[in-house]
Enzyme design. Structure first.
Site, PDB file in Angstrom:
ATOM      1  N   ASP A  76       0.708  -1.126   0.101  1.00  0.00           N
ATOM      2  CA  ASP A  76      -0.087  -0.178  -0.236  1.00  0.00           C
ATOM      3  C   ASP A  76       0.870   1.101  -0.169  1.00  0.00           C
ATOM      4  O   ASP A  76       0.393   2.346  -0.528  1.00  0.00           O
ATOM      5  CB  ASP A  76      -0.788  -0.306   1.241  1.00  0.00           C
ATOM      6  CG  ASP A  76      -2.177  -0.974   0.725  1.00  0.00           C
ATOM      7  OD1 ASP A  76      -2.332  -1.549   0.137  1.00  0.00           O
ATOM      8  OD2 ASP A  76      -3.236  -0.656   1.646  1.00  0.00           O
ATOM      9  N   ASN A 120      -4.571  -2.236  -4.649  1.00  0.00           N
ATOM     10  CA  ASN A 120      -5.805  -2.381  -3.945  1.00  0.00           C
ATOM     11  C   ASN A 120      -5.741  -1.413  -2.647  1.00  0.00           C
ATOM     12  O   ASN A 120      -6.536  -1.800  -1.681  1.00  0.00           O
ATOM     13  CB  ASN A 120      -6.031  -3.794  -3.651  1.00  0.00           C
ATOM     14  CG  ASN A 120      -7.559  -4.072  -3.046  1.00  0.00           C
ATOM     15  OD1 ASN A 120      -8.270  -3.126  -3.475  1.00  0.00           O
ATOM     16  ND2 ASN A 120      -7.872  -5.176  -2.614  1.00  0.00           N
ATOM     17  N   ASP A 338     -11.283  -2.530  10.854  1.00  0.00           N
ATOM     18  CA  ASP A 338     -10.048  -3.164  10.454  1.00  0.00           C
ATOM     19  C   ASP A 338     -10.053  -4.328  11.233  1.00  0.00           C
ATOM     20  O   ASP A 338      -9.117  -5.282  11.015  1.00  0.00           O
ATOM     21  CB  ASP A 338      -8.998  -2.401  10.103  1.00  0.00           C
ATOM     22  CG  ASP A 338      -9.140  -1.507   8.811  1.00  0.00           C
ATOM     23  OD1 ASP A 338     -10.120  -1.791   8.319  1.00  0.00           O
ATOM     24  OD2 ASP A 338      -8.003  -0.761   8.561  1.00  0.00           O
ATOM     25  N   GLU A 366     -11.394  -5.040   0.929  1.00  0.00           N
ATOM     26  CA  GLU A 366     -10.599  -5.981   0.115  1.00  0.00           C
ATOM     27  C   GLU A 366     -11.158  -7.118  -0.562  1.00  0.00           C
ATOM     28  O   GLU A 366     -11.092  -7.564  -1.746  1.00  0.00           O
ATOM     29  CB  GLU A 366      -9.330  -6.541   0.930  1.00  0.00           C
ATOM     30  CG  GLU A 366      -8.168  -5.620   1.126  1.00  0.00           C
ATOM     31  CD  GLU A 366      -8.441  -4.346   2.111  1.00  0.00           C
ATOM     32  OE1 GLU A 366      -9.667  -3.999   2.370  1.00  0.00           O
ATOM     33  OE2 GLU A 366      -7.357  -3.835   2.995  1.00  0.00           O
ATOM     34  N   HIS A 409      -5.572  -9.493   3.185  1.00  0.00           N
ATOM     35  CA  HIS A 409      -4.596  -9.382   4.163  1.00  0.00           C
ATOM     36  C   HIS A 409      -4.961  -9.898   5.405  1.00  0.00           C
ATOM     37  O   HIS A 409      -4.470 -10.569   6.396  1.00  0.00           O
ATOM     38  CB  HIS A 409      -3.684  -8.214   4.123  1.00  0.00           C
ATOM     39  CG  HIS A 409      -4.376  -7.075   4.250  1.00  0.00           C
ATOM     40  ND1 HIS A 409      -3.828  -6.011   5.065  1.00  0.00           N
ATOM     41  CD2 HIS A 409      -5.331  -6.630   3.909  1.00  0.00           C
ATOM     42  CE1 HIS A 409      -4.830  -4.921   5.083  1.00  0.00           C
ATOM     43  NE2 HIS A 409      -5.830  -5.289   4.126  1.00  0.00           N
ATOM     44  N   ARG A 410      -6.186  -9.182   6.054  1.00  0.00           N
ATOM     45  CA  ARG A 410      -6.642  -9.281   7.430  1.00  0.00           C
ATOM     46  C   ARG A 410      -7.249 -10.798   7.433  1.00  0.00           C
ATOM     47  O   ARG A 410      -7.439 -11.354   8.571  1.00  0.00           O
ATOM     48  CB  ARG A 410      -7.576  -8.326   7.627  1.00  0.00           C
ATOM     49  CG  ARG A 410      -7.110  -7.000   7.543  1.00  0.00           C
ATOM     50  CD  ARG A 410      -7.574  -5.846   8.235  1.00  0.00           C
ATOM     51  NE  ARG A 410      -7.056  -4.681   7.927  1.00  0.00           N
ATOM     52  CZ  ARG A 410      -5.849  -4.169   8.359  1.00  0.00           C
ATOM     53  NH1 ARG A 410      -4.896  -5.022   9.114  1.00  0.00           N
ATOM     54  NH2 ARG A 410      -4.977  -2.841   8.023  1.00  0.00           N
ATOM     55  N   LYS A 435       0.121  -6.636   1.599  1.00  0.00           N
ATOM     56  CA  LYS A 435      -0.590  -5.369   1.498  1.00  0.00           C
ATOM     57  C   LYS A 435      -0.047  -4.485   2.531  1.00  0.00           C
ATOM     58  O   LYS A 435       0.120  -3.235   2.312  1.00  0.00           O
ATOM     59  CB  LYS A 435      -2.363  -5.579   1.607  1.00  0.00           C
ATOM     60  CG  LYS A 435      -2.925  -4.245   1.296  1.00  0.00           C
ATOM     61  CD  LYS A 435      -4.406  -4.532   1.103  1.00  0.00           C
ATOM     62  CE  LYS A 435      -5.319  -3.320   0.575  1.00  0.00           C
ATOM     63  NZ  LYS A 435      -5.387  -2.215   1.281  1.00  0.00           N
TER      64      LYS A 435
HETATM   65  O1  LIG Z   1      -8.249   6.438   6.232  1.00  0.00           O
HETATM   66  C1  LIG Z   1      -7.521   5.109   6.457  1.00  0.00           C
HETATM   67  O2  LIG Z   1      -6.175   5.150   6.483  1.00  0.00           O
HETATM   68  C2  LIG Z   1      -8.367   4.224   6.485  1.00  0.00           C
HETATM   69  C3  LIG Z   1      -9.560   4.201   6.765  1.00  0.00           C
HETATM   70  C4  LIG Z   1     -10.631   3.107   6.950  1.00  0.00           C
HETATM   71  O3  LIG Z   1     -11.269   2.815   5.863  1.00  0.00           O
HETATM   72  P1  LIG Z   1     -12.897   3.244   5.333  1.00  0.00           P
HETATM   73  O4  LIG Z   1     -12.887   4.459   5.775  1.00  0.00           O
HETATM   74  O5  LIG Z   1     -13.119   2.955   4.117  1.00  0.00           O
HETATM   75  O6  LIG Z   1     -13.578   2.387   6.365  1.00  0.00           O
HETATM   76  C5  LIG Z   1      -9.960   1.632   7.226  1.00  0.00           C
HETATM   77  O7  LIG Z   1     -10.749   0.480   6.874  1.00  0.00           O
HETATM   78  C6  LIG Z   1      -8.657   1.408   6.233  1.00  0.00           C
HETATM   79  O8  LIG Z   1      -7.870   0.468   6.386  1.00  0.00           O
HETATM   80  C7  LIG Z   1      -7.530   2.621   6.417  1.00  0.00           C
HETATM   81  C1  LIG Z   2      -9.771  -1.851   4.525  1.00  0.00           C
HETATM   82  C2  LIG Z   2      -8.439  -1.945   4.298  1.00  0.00           C
HETATM   83  O1  LIG Z   2      -7.797  -1.053   3.618  1.00  0.00           O
HETATM   84  P1  LIG Z   2      -7.928   0.021   2.538  1.00  0.00           P
HETATM   85  O2  LIG Z   2      -7.055   1.157   2.814  1.00  0.00           O
HETATM   86  O3  LIG Z   2      -7.520  -0.459   1.165  1.00  0.00           O
HETATM   87  O4  LIG Z   2      -9.156   0.446   2.430  1.00  0.00           O
HETATM   88  C3  LIG Z   2      -7.481  -2.710   5.536  1.00  0.00           C
HETATM   89  O5  LIG Z   2      -6.403  -2.478   5.390  1.00  0.00           O
HETATM   90  O6  LIG Z   2      -8.245  -3.425   6.246  1.00  0.00           O
END
Ligand SMILES: O=C(O)C1=C[C@@H](OP(=O)(O)O)[C@@H](O)[C@H](O)C1
Ligand SMILES: C=C(OP(=O)(O)O)C(=O)O
Length: 448
Positions: A76, A120, A338, A366, A409-410, A435
């Protein structure tokens, strides 16, 4: 990389491997042997994905040289660094030294006509478009096939309201996108918050460079709220304040100042090790993560406390001691979803049912996480009730299972913890952990 599609990458100076190289080192399937005794460990988890990718974007918009210290090196963050290189920013990574240097250009994006690949990574997919609207354009953004299914329409709608020219290169409401560039007028826009908080975060980070500043009014129930606090915290550290009042966020025209920025450990990544302590009745300590952390996922420790763990959250560390018997819980995980899979993966070992509520938005991540968790827990032997926005897990004896991870990944990390206590668990496609946590299985193995 996270997904099936690859494409040539610009390469990040100082990173001498590609995402595919890293993935190629994993077996097709990995057996997880149960531990012979409770965990007793201090675990150093890598830097937060969310903080790293915010700091990279904000540093690129700042004026001058910033160093991001203890950044996460994973798919990422790689895709974000790769994008910054393609866009013409000076980026130099030093993995051994644990830092990335970024030469920010004061809100200017140097290159025009660039193709960006986001993998992703939701953070890259939703943080870059508003920032790219500031550049000359056009910028075409695409990702893996799953990214083409993940929501982005609410971001595009808000960007258009703010005067950005952005269009769908393929289907309405989906990646790939073309951001035409030419600057961002700004003004007032509404942004829908019920599918993802990342739209609001992405808009906020670009906001200081909008000609008229920006006021964002959140529509619908904002999911994953604490992430917006991470965004405003990183912005404040780089010198730009955000005014917030009743779901209204205002950013005045301003400029970020370059700085050295330390990234704290990833709380979502830490959840797997806390869960390992919980299910084995052992002890885990996570240094570097503490009571002043803005990461909402630290609330997972509170869930473990309700399940019977002894939890200590101090200024600069978190310690979890597992109980003799783990209790089931009923918990609303909207703000820290998460860690939903982490909880689901240990729920079969509690002495009663566990209910996870208000996480419908995870169906757009994901993979459809509610469905993936329900399917794999049922295969594992648990009695599972899947609901539109949550799940109820009633423990029953587990059976040996080859866990499908759906390139999430989770799923891989959560069910690996299951395998520390249940016999005969193996994880399909363990490479998907790259990821956010390429080193995950090495750290898990070190618990033995
Ligand atoms: O802003 C961020 O860093 C994130 C926000 C969350 O996503 P959502 O807002 O889509 O739920 C989380 O699930 C993701 O892993 C990271
Ligand atoms: C939802 C997740 O990632 P993303 O930043 O791709 O949304 C995650 O890391 O659990």
């Amino acid at each position: 990389m996270s997904g099936e599609r690859t494409r040539p990458v610009a390469g990040v100076p100082g990173v001498d491997f590609t995402v595919d190289d890293v993935r190629g080192r994993f077996p097709v399937e990995l057996e997880i042997k149960p531990l012979s005794r409770p965990v007793d460990a201090t675990v150093r988890v890598p830097g937060s994905k969310s903080v790293t990718n915010r700091a990279l974007v904000v540093a690129a918009l700042a004026d001058g040289r910033s160093r991001i210290l203890n950044p996460l090196f994973s798919d990422d963050s790689y895709w974000l660094m790769d994008a910054l290189v393609r866009l013409g920013f000076g980026v130099r990574a030093d993995r051994e030294g644990g830092e990335v240097e970024i030469l920010g250009l004061g809100g200017r994006v140097p290159n025009e006509d660039v193709e960006v690949f986001v993998g992703n990574a939701g953070t890259v997919a939703r943080f870059l478009p508003p920032a790219l609207a500031l550049g000359p354009g056009p910028y075409r953004l695409d990702g893996v096939p799953r990214m083409r299914e993940r929501p982005v329409g609410d971001l595009v709608d808000a960007m258009r309201e703010l005067g950005a020219a952005v269009r769908y290169a393929d289907g309405e409401g989906r990646f790939p996108l073309v951001v035409e560039g030419g600057g961002l007028r700004g003004g007032t826009a509404s942004v829908e918050g019920s599918k993802s908080s990342q739209f609001l975060s992405g808009l906020l980070m670009a906001a200081p460079y909008a000609r008229e500043g920006m006021t964002l009014e959140v529509e619908g129930e904002l999911v994953s709220k604490p992430y917006v606090g991470i965004t405003t915290g990183v912005m404040r550290s780089f010198g730009v304040g955000v005014e917030e009042e009743g779901g209204r966020f205002t950013v005045r025209p301003a400029a970020y100042g370059a700085r050295d920025y330390p990234v704290e450990p990833d709380a979502s990544g830490a959840s797997y090790f806390m869960a390992a302590a919980a299910v084995t009745g052992g002890r885990v300590e996570i240094p570097g993560l503490g009571s002043s952390s803005p990461q909402g996922d630290l609330r997972f420790a509170e869930v473990l406390e309700r399940m019977g763990c002894e939890v200590r959250i101090e200024r600069d560390r978190v310690a979890v001691q597992g109980p003799r018997r783990l209790r089931g819980v009923d918990v609303d995980m909207n703000a820290f979803s998460d860690t939903m899979i982490t909880l689901a993966a240990i729920a079969p070992f509690a002495d009663g049912p566990t209910t996870i509520r208000d996480v419908e938005h995870t169906r757009h991540q994901e993979t459809d996480r509610i469905s993936a968790v329900a399917t794999e827990l049922a295969r594992l032997g648990a009695d599972v009730r899947e609901h539109r926005n949550g799940i109820r897990i009633i423990p029953r004896e587990t059976r040996p299972t080859s866990i499908r991870t759906y390139d999430d990944h989770r799923m891989a990390m959560g069910f690996a913890v299951t395998g520390l206590v249940a016999a005969g668990i193996s994880i399909q496609n363990p490479a998907c952990v790259t990821k956010t946590f390429p080193d995950f299985f090495r750290k898990l193995d070190a618990l033995r």
